[in-house]
Design a protein around this motif. Structure first.
Motif, PDB file in Angstrom:
ATOM      1  N   ARG A  71      -8.871   6.005  -0.061  1.00 50.47           N
ATOM      2  CA  ARG A  71      -9.289   4.607  -0.165  1.00 50.47           C
ATOM      3  C   ARG A  71      -8.233   3.677   0.418  1.00 50.47           C
ATOM      4  O   ARG A  71      -8.557   2.640   1.012  1.00 50.47           O
ATOM      5  CB  ARG A  71      -9.537   4.253  -1.631  1.00 50.47           C
ATOM      6  CG  ARG A  71     -10.285   2.941  -1.832  1.00 50.47           C
ATOM      7  CD  ARG A  71     -10.385   2.589  -3.301  1.00 50.47           C
ATOM      8  NE  ARG A  71      -9.100   2.194  -3.851  1.00 50.47           N
ATOM      9  CZ  ARG A  71      -8.560   0.982  -3.710  1.00 50.47           C
ATOM     10  NH1 ARG A  71      -9.198   0.038  -3.027  1.00 50.47           N
ATOM     11  NH2 ARG A  71      -7.392   0.701  -4.239  1.00 50.47           N
ATOM     12  N   THR A  72      -6.955   4.051   0.274  1.00 47.30           N
ATOM     13  CA  THR A  72      -5.903   3.206   0.843  1.00 47.30           C
ATOM     14  C   THR A  72      -5.973   3.182   2.360  1.00 47.30           C
ATOM     15  O   THR A  72      -5.656   2.165   2.987  1.00 47.30           O
ATOM     16  CB  THR A  72      -4.503   3.692   0.403  1.00 47.30           C
ATOM     17  OG1 THR A  72      -4.259   4.993   0.934  1.00 47.30           O
ATOM     18  CG2 THR A  72      -4.375   3.708  -1.106  1.00 47.30           C
ATOM     19  N   VAL A  85       0.757   4.427  -2.469  1.00 48.10           N
ATOM     20  CA  VAL A  85       0.554   5.803  -2.009  1.00 48.10           C
ATOM     21  C   VAL A  85       1.701   6.693  -2.466  1.00 48.10           C
ATOM     22  O   VAL A  85       1.488   7.832  -2.893  1.00 48.10           O
ATOM     23  CB  VAL A  85       0.421   5.846  -0.466  1.00 48.10           C
ATOM     24  CG1 VAL A  85       0.457   7.284   0.040  1.00 48.10           C
ATOM     25  CG2 VAL A  85      -0.866   5.163  -0.029  1.00 48.10           C
ATOM     26  N   GLU A 114      -8.212   8.254  -4.060  1.00 50.86           N
ATOM     27  CA  GLU A 114      -7.510   6.973  -4.051  1.00 50.86           C
ATOM     28  C   GLU A 114      -6.659   6.840  -2.793  1.00 50.86           C
ATOM     29  O   GLU A 114      -6.579   5.757  -2.193  1.00 50.86           O
ATOM     30  CB  GLU A 114      -6.636   6.867  -5.297  1.00 50.86           C
ATOM     31  CG  GLU A 114      -6.190   5.454  -5.638  1.00 50.86           C
ATOM     32  CD  GLU A 114      -7.338   4.515  -5.950  1.00 50.86           C
ATOM     33  OE1 GLU A 114      -7.144   3.291  -5.785  1.00 50.86           O
ATOM     34  OE2 GLU A 114      -8.431   4.989  -6.334  1.00 50.86           O
ATOM     35  N   LEU A 128      -8.512   0.779   3.170  1.00 46.89           N
ATOM     36  CA  LEU A 128      -7.975  -0.561   2.937  1.00 46.89           C
ATOM     37  C   LEU A 128      -7.108  -1.004   4.113  1.00 46.89           C
ATOM     38  O   LEU A 128      -7.164  -2.177   4.529  1.00 46.89           O
ATOM     39  CB  LEU A 128      -7.164  -0.564   1.640  1.00 46.89           C
ATOM     40  CG  LEU A 128      -6.555  -1.897   1.206  1.00 46.89           C
ATOM     41  CD1 LEU A 128      -7.636  -2.961   1.048  1.00 46.89           C
ATOM     42  CD2 LEU A 128      -5.772  -1.727  -0.100  1.00 46.89           C
ATOM     43  N   ARG A 129      -6.325  -0.090   4.667  1.00 43.63           N
ATOM     44  CA  ARG A 129      -5.514  -0.432   5.844  1.00 43.63           C
ATOM     45  C   ARG A 129      -6.411  -0.880   7.000  1.00 43.63           C
ATOM     46  O   ARG A 129      -6.117  -1.856   7.690  1.00 43.63           O
ATOM     47  CB  ARG A 129      -4.670   0.769   6.281  1.00 43.63           C
ATOM     48  CG  ARG A 129      -3.548   1.151   5.340  1.00 43.63           C
ATOM     49  CD  ARG A 129      -2.787   2.342   5.907  1.00 43.63           C
ATOM     50  NE  ARG A 129      -2.055   3.051   4.896  1.00 43.63           N
ATOM     51  CZ  ARG A 129      -0.805   2.772   4.519  1.00 43.63           C
ATOM     52  NH1 ARG A 129      -0.163   1.777   5.099  1.00 43.63           N
ATOM     53  NH2 ARG A 129      -0.202   3.482   3.584  1.00 43.63           N
ATOM     54  N   ILE A 151       0.839  -1.207   0.000  1.00 47.06           N
ATOM     55  CA  ILE A 151       0.000   0.000   0.000  1.00 47.06           C
ATOM     56  C   ILE A 151       0.870   1.252   0.000  1.00 47.06           C
ATOM     57  O   ILE A 151       0.599   2.218  -0.721  1.00 47.06           O
ATOM     58  CB  ILE A 151      -0.946  -0.011   1.218  1.00 47.06           C
ATOM     59  CG1 ILE A 151      -1.985  -1.117   1.074  1.00 47.06           C
ATOM     60  CG2 ILE A 151      -1.644   1.351   1.372  1.00 47.06           C
ATOM     61  CD1 ILE A 151      -2.864  -1.294   2.299  1.00 47.06           C
TER      62      ILE A 151
END
Length: 421
Positions: free
Chosen positions: A360-361, A71, A357, A364-365, A67
């Motif tokens: 969104r990461t 990023v 985006e 996701l984490r 990730i």
């Protein structure tokens, strides 16, 4: 803290990172949120077998590393867009963006010297009209028995000194027909807003904050309010096609930010003394100069002039009006604005998508951490020591440590005291 051999520190840290989203922080009367010792003690901790802790930590680090790379790529792309934006603005205001347009439309290139003469004439005519209006108001005041305050005489706009040879030498060479002028030469007026202290309860008179103005944008929701009794002058209300500048801000990045009041804005909006409102002689140039003041060279000039006061950065009216800006014909101005808005819209949309985006990461984490601490991220191994046995070992260690500390207190020698004389 427990022995790292029994509960991995990284395992604990990853869990706290996940669990912090669900905690209600205690501000303790400050603007910085905090967590109490009591809150920490009440957290229900998902103790996994020690071998599984190792597997969980390794898997989280592996996924987070992937990730992080994503990023980093997104942030690099965003930085490149910002560089492109700045280069685009720089080229636009040096004439490079419309070089072909000038070649194709030589009949539409109006000499800046001619424009400047027209602007100066318009300023003089406006002053003479205001002077006539003042004389009429004084006559009316005198006929009325001189009741109330005598109408104030308007100060004549001062003649701005031309740019010196030394100043021009530090500026880029402009295309034929363009000219560097001080910004003040293009203005009817520039002034700060009202000094009336705002109130928090909502009234029909919203007043902007210094933070309301960012380059190219005014946030009309970022307001406080004034009561009717606090209104001082109709000049404190914003008008369409005026340029607002942030005079005072916490960081140099935001001081001097410029935004245009468009035709569609909320009614009865007032601006404070933390903002300057500038009226151009010809408002058809307004959008162009909003963009000019977001260009890298102008921004650097403003940031250099900004002074520190009580933890804030501030600029004066002269810091704005003394700035050299390009003057050119309206046809080319409209061409530049059209091309910049089209390209900047694409840049802004790409930046927005990148920010989405990146957000969104983060989600996701959290999803990875949720799976990790609900037993879904890595497989369980039936040969691992059960968590119940691990907990028993932790409790035994804790008991032994407390016993050892208590014995240490008992054998500690008392401090000697001086004998009474």
């Amino acid at each position: 803290m427990q022995d790292a051999k029994l509960v991995l520190p990284k395992y604990s840290l990853f869990f706290l990172r996940y669990h912090m989203n669900f905690l209600k922080f205690d501000g303790r009367g400050t603007t910085i949120p905090g967590i109490t010792n009591n809150q920490l003690k009440k957290i229900i901790f998902p103790l996994a077998p020690l071998n599984e802790q190792h597997r969980i930590v390794a898997k989280i680090e592996e996924l987070f590393s992937e990730i992080d790379k994503g990023v980093e790529s997104l942030q690099t792309a965003k930085a490149q867009l910002q560089v492109y934006r700045q280069a685009l603005l720089k080229h636009a205001f040096e004439g490079k963006l419309t070089a072909q347009w000038r070649a194709d439309n030589p009949d539409k290139v109006v000499p800046a010297a001619q424009l400047l003469a027209q602007i100066q004439q318009a300023r003089e005519e406006r002053y003479q009209q205001q002077l006539a209006d003042w004389k009429t108001a004084v006559e009316k005041w005198e006929l009325g028995g001189k009741e109330g305050k005598k109408p104030s005489k308007l100060k004549k706009t001062k003649v701005t000194s031309s740019l010196t040879k030394e100043e021009l030498a530090n500026l880029s060479i402009l295309p034929e027909g363009w000219q560097w002028v001080r910004f003040e030469e293009l203005l009817f007026s520039i002034r700060g807003g009202t000094t009336a202290p705002p109130v928090d309860h909502e009234t029909e008179y919203p007043i902007l904050r210094s933070s309301s103005v960012r380059s190219g944008r005014i946030n009309y929701a970022d307001v406080r309010y004034l009561t009717r009794e606090q209104l001082k002058s109709s000049a404190d209300f914003i008008e369409p096609q005026i340029l607002l500048f942030s005079r005072l801000n916490g960081t140099v990045d935001f001081v001097g930010n410029c935004a245009l009041v468009g035709s569609n804005f909320p009614k009865n909006v007032i601006y404070p003394d933390r903002l300057y409102g500038a009226k151009l002689v010809d408002t058809r140039w307004a959008k162009f100069y909003e963009l000019v003041f977001s260009s890298p060279n102008i921004r650097r000039g403003i940031e250099k002039k900004a002074k520190s006061t009580a933890g804030h950065k501030r600029i004066s009216i002269s810091d704005i009006t003394d700035i050299a800006v390009p003057l050119l014909g309206l046809d080319e101005v409209e061409q530049i604005v059209s091309e910049l808005e089209e390209k900047i819209t694409v840049i802004t949309e790409n930046e927005y998508q990148i920010d989405k985006e990146i957000q969104r990461t983060e989600a996701l984490r959290q999803s990875i951490l949720k799976k990790a601490f609900s037993g879904q991220l890595v497989p369980q191994n039936p040969n691992d020591e059960p968590a119940s046995q691990l907990l028993a070992r932790i409790q035994t260690e804790k008991s032994e440590r407390e016993t050892h500390e208590e014995m240490g207190k008992k054998v500690r020698k008392p401090r000697k005291t001086k004998a009474a004389s």
